[in-house]
Enzyme design. Sequence first.
Site, mmCIF file in Angstrom:
data_model
loop_
_atom_site.group_PDB
_atom_site.id
_atom_site.type_symbol
_atom_site.label_atom_id
_atom_site.label_comp_id
_atom_site.label_asym_id
_atom_site.label_seq_id
_atom_site.Cartn_x
_atom_site.Cartn_y
_atom_site.Cartn_z
ATOM 1 N N GLY A 100 3.912 6.486 19.468
ATOM 2 C CA GLY A 100 4.146 7.847 18.762
ATOM 3 C C GLY A 100 4.050 7.428 17.309
ATOM 4 O O GLY A 100 3.997 6.188 16.937
ATOM 5 N N CYS A 101 4.090 8.472 16.446
ATOM 6 C CA CYS A 101 3.631 8.303 15.165
ATOM 7 C C CYS A 101 4.797 7.702 14.335
ATOM 8 O O CYS A 101 4.763 6.715 13.646
ATOM 9 C CB CYS A 101 3.248 9.543 14.521
ATOM 10 S SG CYS A 101 4.384 11.072 14.916
ATOM 11 N N PHE A 102 5.929 8.214 14.611
ATOM 12 C CA PHE A 102 7.190 7.661 13.761
ATOM 13 C C PHE A 102 7.373 6.332 14.182
ATOM 14 O O PHE A 102 7.521 5.348 13.721
ATOM 15 C CB PHE A 102 8.377 8.507 14.169
ATOM 16 C CG PHE A 102 8.608 9.728 13.146
ATOM 17 C CD1 PHE A 102 8.300 9.449 11.802
ATOM 18 C CD2 PHE A 102 9.024 10.917 13.766
ATOM 19 C CE1 PHE A 102 8.677 10.859 11.000
ATOM 20 C CE2 PHE A 102 9.231 12.062 12.995
ATOM 21 C CZ PHE A 102 9.043 12.026 11.589
ATOM 22 N N ALA A 103 7.293 6.103 15.741
ATOM 23 C CA ALA A 103 7.336 4.728 16.208
ATOM 24 C C ALA A 103 6.679 3.630 15.442
ATOM 25 O O ALA A 103 7.008 2.684 15.385
ATOM 26 C CB ALA A 103 7.081 4.907 17.751
ATOM 27 N N ALA A 146 5.021 3.691 12.589
ATOM 28 C CA ALA A 146 5.400 3.515 11.269
ATOM 29 C C ALA A 146 6.667 2.553 11.155
ATOM 30 O O ALA A 146 6.744 1.477 10.498
ATOM 31 C CB ALA A 146 5.786 4.933 10.393
#
Length: 320
Positions: A129-132, A134
């Site tokens: 995932g994107c938040f994951a 970063a």
Amino acid sequence: MKTIKVGIIGGAGYTAGELLRILINHPQVEIGFVHSKSNAGKFVYEVHDDLFGETDLKFSETFDSNIDVVFLCVAHGEAKKMVSAFSASVKIIDLSQDYRIAAEHSFVYGLPELNKEAIQKANYIANPGCFATAIQLALLPLAEASLLNGEVYASCTTGSTGAGQSLAETSHFSWRQNNLSVYKAFTHQHLAEINQSLLQVQENYSGNLHILPQRGSFTRGILACITLKSDQSVEQLTALYEDKFKEEPFVFVSLKNIHLKQVVNTNKCLLYLEKNGDDVMIVSVIDNLLKGASGQAVQNMNLLFGLPETTGLKLKPSAF
């Protein structure tokens, strides 16, 4: 070098549009099909109008199994219905969250900076995932040094494309513009995959990460601002990060503060560390649609087929 024949399922969304933008210029790729039931028969550029003049591909109603790899750009819960449609010889890269948590399946978690060797040997990849992405890139050096021993807070602001292409009240221009809000505080779905990865490298990690996601008034990118306590000096911490990522082609440690425009339109992650007393701040910036989704998916494809990770991904940021 053999040409890689690619299929894309769920071709009308943002992540598929970004995949297409990368893959039509990838030197080793032939796009076999772009599947979309609702847009079958239309030119791809009729939906992804940024590709007008770039491709004459049309969306297909069916998909061909005579491919080397398929990207699943479908809604969460839909990927599990798709895997059985392809033979074991077809590699799968799933951009949904269906296979990110380790269980009784053969998917490898596709964060290259964590699982590169496993990715190279895999057939099925669960794209992070994107938040994951970063947050993990900001914390992995600390976890590998067993330094995640206290509370960790991650305040993360994302652009509107992170919510996908479907219209909703909070993605509507008149709501989002000149606005800022917190959502899914402490409960964001990416927390489970982040904790899984941190525990993979720090056995005594206690899951003390708290995520505070925010909706930003911009379209692309994530800025994660992470705070924790440490008795290490900023010089020691920076050296730790530089050593961790020195061989990674997309992760860079900056000695000056960073901002989103440095990474938008690229597959890069930039990191910056600052310290005040025993308080540490780590800033991590990525493009949520590239390193946070489609760019990382192509990076994983390159690893699966023995190509340099940067193939097709040497993209310049949109700085102004």
